[in-house]
Design an enzyme around this catalytic site. Structure first.
Site, PDB file in Angstrom:
ATOM      1  CG  HIS A 362      -1.985  -0.983   1.220  1.00  0.00           C
ATOM      2  ND1 HIS A 362      -3.230  -0.777   0.665  1.00  0.00           N
ATOM      3  CD2 HIS A 362      -1.988  -2.234   1.689  1.00  0.00           C
ATOM      4  CE1 HIS A 362      -3.957  -1.865   0.812  1.00  0.00           C
ATOM      5  NE2 HIS A 362      -3.221  -2.777   1.435  1.00  0.00           N
ATOM      6  CE  LYS A 554      -6.466  13.764   0.395  1.00  0.00           C
ATOM      7  NZ  LYS A 554      -6.765  12.515  -0.275  1.00  0.00           N
ATOM      8  NE  ARG A 555      -3.537   9.727  10.090  1.00  0.00           N
ATOM      9  CZ  ARG A 555      -3.278   8.851  11.062  1.00  0.00           C
ATOM     10  NH1 ARG A 555      -4.163   7.939  11.391  1.00  0.00           N
ATOM     11  NH2 ARG A 555      -2.146   8.897  11.722  1.00  0.00           N
ATOM     12  CE  LYS A 560      -2.463  10.722   3.235  1.00  0.00           C
ATOM     13  NZ  LYS A 560      -3.072   9.871   2.186  1.00  0.00           N
ATOM     14  CB  THR A 662     -10.031   4.863  -1.243  1.00  0.00           C
ATOM     15  OG1 THR A 662      -9.496   5.191   0.026  1.00  0.00           O
ATOM     16  CG2 THR A 662      -9.361   3.611  -1.769  1.00  0.00           C
ATOM     17  CE  LYS A 666     -14.112   5.836   0.554  1.00  0.00           C
ATOM     18  NZ  LYS A 666     -13.319   5.872   1.794  1.00  0.00           N
TER      19      LYS A 666
HETATM   20  C1  475 Z   1      -2.315   4.606   0.834  1.00  0.00           C
HETATM   21  N1  475 Z   1      -1.199   2.786   6.293  1.00  0.00           N
HETATM   22  C2  475 Z   1      -3.447   5.055  -0.062  1.00  0.00           C
HETATM   23  C3  475 Z   1      -4.721   3.046   0.706  1.00  0.00           C
HETATM   24  O1  475 Z   1      -4.716   1.030  -0.545  1.00  0.00           O
HETATM   25  C4  475 Z   1      -4.269   3.844  -0.497  1.00  0.00           C
HETATM   26  C5  475 Z   1       0.994   2.165   7.128  1.00  0.00           C
HETATM   27  C6  475 Z   1       1.741   1.723   8.210  1.00  0.00           C
HETATM   28  C7  475 Z   1       1.121   1.484   9.390  1.00  0.00           C
HETATM   29  C8  475 Z   1      -0.226   1.704   9.500  1.00  0.00           C
HETATM   30  N2  475 Z   1      -0.938   2.140   8.453  1.00  0.00           N
HETATM   31  C9  475 Z   1      -0.359   2.352   7.296  1.00  0.00           C
HETATM   32  C10 475 Z   1      -0.934   2.900   4.997  1.00  0.00           C
HETATM   33  O2  475 Z   1       0.138   2.658   4.514  1.00  0.00           O
HETATM   34  C11 475 Z   1      -2.058   3.335   4.169  1.00  0.00           C
HETATM   35  O3  475 Z   1      -3.143   3.623   4.667  1.00  0.00           O
HETATM   36  N3  475 Z   1      -1.848   3.382   2.869  1.00  0.00           N
HETATM   37  C12 475 Z   1      -2.907   3.813   1.978  1.00  0.00           C
HETATM   38  O4  475 Z   1      -3.592   2.680   1.494  1.00  0.00           O
HETATM   39  C13 475 Z   1      -5.457   1.791   0.330  1.00  0.00           C
HETATM   40  O5  475 Z   1      -5.404   4.277  -1.197  1.00  0.00           O
HETATM   41  O6  475 Z   1      -2.917   5.701  -1.178  1.00  0.00           O
HETATM   42  O7  475 Z   1      -1.639   5.738   1.340  1.00  0.00           O
END
Ligand code: 475
Length: 818
Positions: A362, A554-555, A560, A662, A666
């Site tokens: 991700h 968003k976060r 971002k 995502t 939406k």
């Molecule tokens: C991306 N979270 C989005 C979304 O695929 C993408 C990392 C480490 C520890 C805890 N949480 C994380 C992420 O890496 C994360 O939320 N990534 C997101 O995944 C779904 O749409 O671009 O930033």
């Protein structure tokens, strides 16, 4: 018709009686003394009865048909509320509403009583929740596995503009959706040593002898699909000590010591790690990861064997998806179970492991890539560390056998990073142990092939594949925006609800109809008024609903680029003041999002948004043309109010850094226009929606990579733009922080000296794109035509489409009855 109406009345009466029975016998209240929360609980329990009936049917069907099962392992499930989701998918929403109204209870009011299940940080966790709903809707026999955190993501409180984190307490009033299953419980070991046993013949056997054992207890939540097609299970584990009390110590007067083990064991499921896109890196995190992975693997193997199936048939009956590397220890744990417990030969076990597991990546951000010190791994999981060494050695042997000797290549694909004090690379472990590795948008997948996994990709070119993310339209359109849904159904028919991917396209011709555009705009007005009401209630700020609602939620993260949006806000403010004669389009800039507690720069950005808001909102010279709000405590429920009300969706990450996004989907689904970079899924959105119906700007991922190879000092970019220089200087000099004029000096100087995320470099392009936004807003016919086309062309971003691709390409499963 009369017959149908009579049936509906019947249903309402039956459901009403069920609610009253729950209120009396499960909650212990009468209508006369029930609080809103009591009513919520009664309705939830009534809905749960219906879930249970369908749940039993679904699990019987799966057993009978020997379906292959999917297991989605995720440390996060960002679910939000479930009442409307469940009622709506059960087809009981209207029934429940009417039943409550007959009882004199306001549905909207009790719906707000439900706390969000915030067992996730952001995109990754919300994706897991959308996938669970889609898998149920598509009749795929799936289980979600995760941790039942006692405290989910922190509650954000903004005090004097600064973020404060408060403990979240979603379980305080109990959780009506879950079933505790104390009989479903597994032992999870930590630490200790490994015994070498004499095996049969030459082959030695090993047994892990942990010196610490805790218990994982299952809690099951039914997940119902659209029109109760099927009901799957989300199984979350809670950690418990083996023994509640060391009686001997208690009797000796050591009252704290008597429960010390309990506290330590139970801390594993106490709280969600609040870091998003950064690696948490602490022992407790590794314990959480192993805890839920081990419990889940033990559980799914037990189920497999209970069906009288042989362990060798595991990959034929089971597909396990790893949501990021957080569950990557599954590679070693599955090997341990197969080799040490089920006595399979190593290479047979390895074949089964790789055939069963698959892994989704991700993020490419280096700070998010997980690795664990070998020393910690040796202490906490000694047998797994041995197994990881063995996997690594056999892998390198196999490459040498193929005449691959390139030292740099062997170094980069090694499971052990030798350069940073010996660490286990979880990404490499997940890659090697999986038959499929997928990215979450086309661009992201290609970048994976070129960057983090380039060497693996050369060796295993067939493994990396793309599965562009999607979102569930049930929650993100039907439930969150019923007015728009009604309008769309009126236009293209009921079929929209069952097959939105194909049916939404039928909306395209309506973009040309003035009367439809007018209704579309009127619906937006309605949603904007609801959001304005929420902002007024919570923050005492009034918003002009005729203005462009320009939204970035968003976060908070530097990549971002909330800072880019804030710089535009300040530049726009200055331009409006300097040039009052220009016919500026009125705007409301809306921000929301949480920052990781330890991420100082992100917290400073929140403070800056609030400082800017405070200054601009009271400036009389603007005549209300511009307002800025930072809405505290962004969560799923708030998103459900904000997204339908957005005119403009900000998706402005530095190209190449947002894996997918995502919320971008939406917003577009609800008819907002996107201002965005060619990053993540924005690229595919622009292909579907048409670039002419979006505001695409800025450097491409390729240009970013090239620019980043030069130094990132921005003097030239800033010198070239008076507007940018003016905005930076205003922030730097304390225009927005008169109480502490030096507050942003470091932030701005840092940006100028080393602009890692190319905020300054993209500023002018962003400004220009924003002026195009203003222009389009001035021609409402064209704006609303584009808005309708956005909705019409977003069908492909349904998570049903995504899940169908996973099912076909990775899991090799069909739906029940397929
Ligand atoms: C991306 N979270 C989005 C979304 O695929 C993408 C990392 C480490 C520890 C805890 N949480 C994380 C992420 O890496 C994360 O939320 N990534 C997101 O995944 C779904 O749409 O671009 O930033």
């Amino acid at each position: 018709m009369a017959e149908e109406a009579a049936k509906a009345t019947d249903h309402v009466e039956t459901f009403k009686q069920l609610i009253l029975a729950k209120l009396r016998y499960a909650v212990g209240k009468d209508p006369g003394n029930a609080f809103d929360h009591d009513w919520f609980e009664a309705v939830a329990l009534a809905a749960r009865d219906h879930l249970v009936d369908h749940w039993e049917d679904a699990s019987l069907q799966v057993d009978r048909q020997d379906q292959k099962r999917v297991y989605y392992l995720s440390l996060e499930f960002l679910i939000g509320r479930l009442l409307v989701d469940n009622l709506s998918n059960l087809g009981l929403l209207d029934t429940a509403r009417e039943a409550l109204s007959q009882l004199g209870v306001d549905f909207e009011q009790i719906r707000d009583m439900e706390p969000d299940a915030a067992l996730g940080n952001g995109g990754l966790g919300r994706l897991a929740a959308c996938f669970m709903e889609s898998m149920a809707s598509l009749n795929i026999a799936a289980h979600g596995y995760g941790i039942r955190y006692e405290h989910g993501l922190f509650r954000q409180v903004v005090v004097d503009g600064w973020q404060q984190e408060h403990t979240e307490t979603w379980l305080d009033f109990g959780n009506p959706w879950e079933f505790e299953r104390p009989e479903v419980s597994y032992r999870i070991g930590f630490g200790g040593s490994v015994a070498n046993l004499a095996g049969s013949g030459e082959v030695p056997r090993h047994e892990w002898l942990p010196n610490e054992q805790i218990r994982a207890i299952a809690y099951d939540t039914p997940v119902v699909g659209w029109r109760h097609s099927s009901v799957n299970t989300l199984r979350l584990w809670r950690a418990r000590a083996e023994e509640d009390l060391k009686l001997e110590r208690f009797n000796a007067g050591d009252h704290f010591g008597a429960v010390a083990d309990v506290v330590k064991a139970e801390s594993i499921s106490r709280v969600l790690y609040p870091a998003d896109s950064t690696e948490a890196g602490q022992e407790l995190r590794l314990r959480q990861e192993f805890f839920f992975v081990s419990a889940s693997l033990q559980d799914l193997i037990a189920r497999h064997l209970e069906l009288n199936l042989d362990i060798h048939s595991l990959p034929d009956r089971v597909a396990i998806q790893l949501n990021d590397t957080h569950p990557a220890i599954a590679v070693a744990e599955l090997m341990r179970l197969l080799v040490d417990v089920y006595r399979l030969e190593w290479f047979e076990a390895w074949k089964l492991t790789v055939a069963t597991l698959s892994y989704t990546n991700h993020t490419l951000l280096p700070e998010a890539l997980e690795s664990w010190p070998v020393s910690l791994m040796e202490r906490l999981l000694p047998r797994h560390m041995q197994i990881i060494y063995l996997i690594n050695a056999y892998h390198i042997d196999s490459l040498r056998a193929k005449e691959i000797h390139d030292f740099e290549l062997l170094r980069s694909i090694s499971l052990i990073d030798e350069d940073n004090g010996r660490r286990v690379r979880m990404g490499n472990l997940a890659f090697l142990g999986s038959h499929s590795i997928n990215g979450v948008s086309s661009l992201h997948t290609n970048l994976m092939r070129k960057s983090v996994f380039s060497d693996f990709h050369r060796l295993y070119p067939e493994r990396i594949n793309n599965k562009t993310n999607g979102v569930t339209f049930r929650r993100w359109l039907y439930q969150s925006n019923p007015q728009l849904t009604e309008l769309l159904v009126g236009a293209v028919g009921d079929e929209l609800l069952d097959n939105p991917e194909a049916t939404l396209r039928k909306l395209e011709p309506f973009a040309a109809k003035a009367s439809f555009r007018k209704q579309f705009a009127a619906q937006r007005q309605h949603a904007k008024r609801e959001l304005a009401e929420l902002v007024r209630e919570r923050m005492g700020i009034s918003l002009d609903t005729q203005a462009i609602f320009d939204v970035q939620v968003k976060r908070i993260h530097e990549y971002k680029r909330q800072l880019l949006n804030l710089l535009h806000t300040v530049a726009l403010y200055q331009a409006m003041r300097n040039d009052p004669a220009t016919d500026w389009a009125p705007r409301v800039k809306i921000f929301a999002g949480k920052a990781a507690a330890s991420y100082h720069q992100a917290k400073l950005i929140i403070k800056l948004a609030n400082d800017i808001s405070r200054t601009i909102n009271v400036d009389p010279t603007l005549r209300g043309l511009l307002k800025v709000v930072f809405i505290p405590n962004y969560n799923v429920s708030l998103a459900e109010v904000i997204i339908p009300a957005a005119d403009l969706s900000e998706q402005i990450s530095t190209a190449g850094l947002e894996a997918s996004g995502t919320s971008n989907m939406k917003f577009a689904l609800n008819g907002a226009l996107t201002i965005g970079t060619l990053d993540g899924a924005n690229v595919e959105m622009s292909e579907q929606i048409g670039r002419e119906n979006m505001f695409i700007f800025g450097m491409t991922a390729q240009q970013v990579a090239a620019r980043s190879r030069r130094d990132l000092n921005m003097s030239a970019e800033v010198a070239a733009s008076e507007r940018l220089a003016g905005a930076l200087e205003a922030i730097r000099s304390g225009v927005f922080s008169p109480d502490d004029p030096g507050r942003y000096v470091g932030l701005i100087d840092g940006l100028l000296a080393h602009d890692r995320f190319l905020v300054c470099a993209d500023f002018q392009a962003y400004w220009d794109a924003q002026r195009k936004v203003d222009m389009l807003w001035r021609t409402p016919d064209r704006w609303w035509q584009a808005a309708v086309l956005n909705t019409a062309r977003t069908g492909w971003f349904s998570s049903d489409r995504t899940i169908r691709e996973y099912a076909k390409d990775i899991w090799k499963v069909g739906g029940i009855g397929d």
